[in-house]
Design an enzyme around this catalytic site. Sequence first.
Site, PDB file in Angstrom:
ATOM      1  N   GLY A 225      -0.058   6.381 -15.900  1.00 50.18           N
ATOM      2  CA  GLY A 225      -0.494   7.403 -15.992  1.00 50.18           C
ATOM      3  C   GLY A 225       0.383   7.958 -14.854  1.00 50.18           C
ATOM      4  O   GLY A 225       1.683   7.158 -14.408  1.00 50.18           O
ATOM      5  N   PHE A 227      -0.388   8.413 -10.903  1.00 49.81           N
ATOM      6  CA  PHE A 227      -1.192   7.864  -9.312  1.00 49.81           C
ATOM      7  C   PHE A 227      -1.691   9.115  -8.389  1.00 49.81           C
ATOM      8  O   PHE A 227      -2.150   8.795  -7.745  1.00 49.81           O
ATOM      9  CB  PHE A 227      -0.609   6.714  -8.859  1.00 49.81           C
ATOM     10  CG  PHE A 227       1.116   6.778  -7.862  1.00 49.81           C
ATOM     11  CD1 PHE A 227       1.309   7.771  -7.527  1.00 49.81           C
ATOM     12  CD2 PHE A 227       2.058   5.817  -8.070  1.00 49.81           C
ATOM     13  CE1 PHE A 227       2.415   7.473  -7.066  1.00 49.81           C
ATOM     14  CE2 PHE A 227       2.687   5.459  -7.786  1.00 49.81           C
ATOM     15  CZ  PHE A 227       3.051   6.136  -7.040  1.00 49.81           C
ATOM     16  N   HIS A 245       5.327   3.485   1.398  1.00 48.08           N
ATOM     17  CA  HIS A 245       5.939   3.643   1.942  1.00 48.08           C
ATOM     18  C   HIS A 245       7.696   4.647   1.266  1.00 48.08           C
ATOM     19  O   HIS A 245       8.469   5.214   2.137  1.00 48.08           O
ATOM     20  CB  HIS A 245       7.020   2.210   2.361  1.00 48.08           C
ATOM     21  CG  HIS A 245       8.397   1.604   1.667  1.00 48.08           C
ATOM     22  ND1 HIS A 245       9.583   1.551   1.953  1.00 48.08           N
ATOM     23  CD2 HIS A 245       8.111   1.642   0.163  1.00 48.08           C
ATOM     24  CE1 HIS A 245      10.149   0.597   0.839  1.00 48.08           C
ATOM     25  NE2 HIS A 245       8.907   0.944  -0.511  1.00 48.08           N
TER      26      HIS A 245
END
Length: 338
Positions: A225, A227, A245
């Site tokens: 998928g 995010f 990050h």
Amino acid sequence: MADRLSPRGKVLGITAQVPLARALALVVELGIADRISQAPTTAAELAGELGQHPDALYRLLRMLAAEHIFKEDDEGRFDHTASSRVLTTDAEDSVAPLLSLAWQDIVWATYLEMPHTIATGEPAFDKAHGQAFFDYLSAHPEANALFDAAMALISGPEDAAVAQAFDYGQFTKIVDVGGGQGGLLAAILTHHPDSKGVLFDQPQVLAEPRYLTGPLMDRCELIAGDFFHSLPAGADVYVLKRIIHDWDDAAAIQILRNCAAAMGSNGRVLIAETVMKPGNEPDPSKAQDVGMMLLTRGRERTADEYRQLLDVAGLQLIEIHPAAVTVSLLEAGAKIAP
Ligand SMILES: C[S@@+](CC[C@H](N)C(=O)[O-])C[C@H]1O[C@@H](n2cnc3c(N)ncnc32)[C@H](O)[C@@H]1O
């Protein structure tokens, strides 16, 4: 040591590192460290075997030996030092994948475009390579393989430490968000035999999760998928190692909001990242932060910056657990109403 240098010496000393850095990548590319592991060898012999120029290769190795990377004996043979051994491909603490010349070329081409980033705030990588970092990796399988090898080198040693830095055993279902090849999830499930895991990543990454093999797969689901769109709902813990990050604040907040929306009421979000020291304090993650800025839209953050990011995403920082030398584990949960 550096403090005893004159200001001029300190600044020029930094610039003088450029040929050393490039030489390290070339030595790895030519397999010199592996060849020297077989037997100490002169530069002329090495040059003959590897089709290089003897005097040029000698001067390159002499420069490195002056930094205690290889050492030359009285007969002109080069042998290993502790620092040159990490350049071999089979050393336990090998840095060879990170220094591969092809990968370094991609990075160095980006550094040349640093003025673009400082003038515009946009990634130098995009200007150098005509595409955003992760799009480029998707479109160039060889570069993607080099990146994976370099990531594994950094990430691998962290996985066991991150798996032990938190009591995952008190929770049942753990989602590794952007979990890559499954190294961290494998370490967590190995340490916590009653836990179940979900490896969540992009479809092309989940094709071969290298570390999730055998019986571990009985306790693990692979879910592909995006995010930025949504995450598997109802799990207890959402771990994000070296994910936040990679992104600017707006994108990072979106990922964290999706974690907050997906997790159960007593759920936890665990961010495994470097926590940057504030202000003038020396910290290698400040150079890593500039690297992130040039390559991606990412950034390293201080504890306060993570606290603020979590707050905007509807989460609350609970505790920072020290994990590995390179990363800490920031534990967050749902905001408690005042
Ligand atoms: C820097 S790697 C970190 C991998 C792993 N967590 C580690 O520590 O080694 C970033 C990961 O995020 C994944 N990723 C990037 N964009 C994504 C997206 N939109 N949705 C899901 N995963 C994504 C990449 O495929 C990659 O595995």
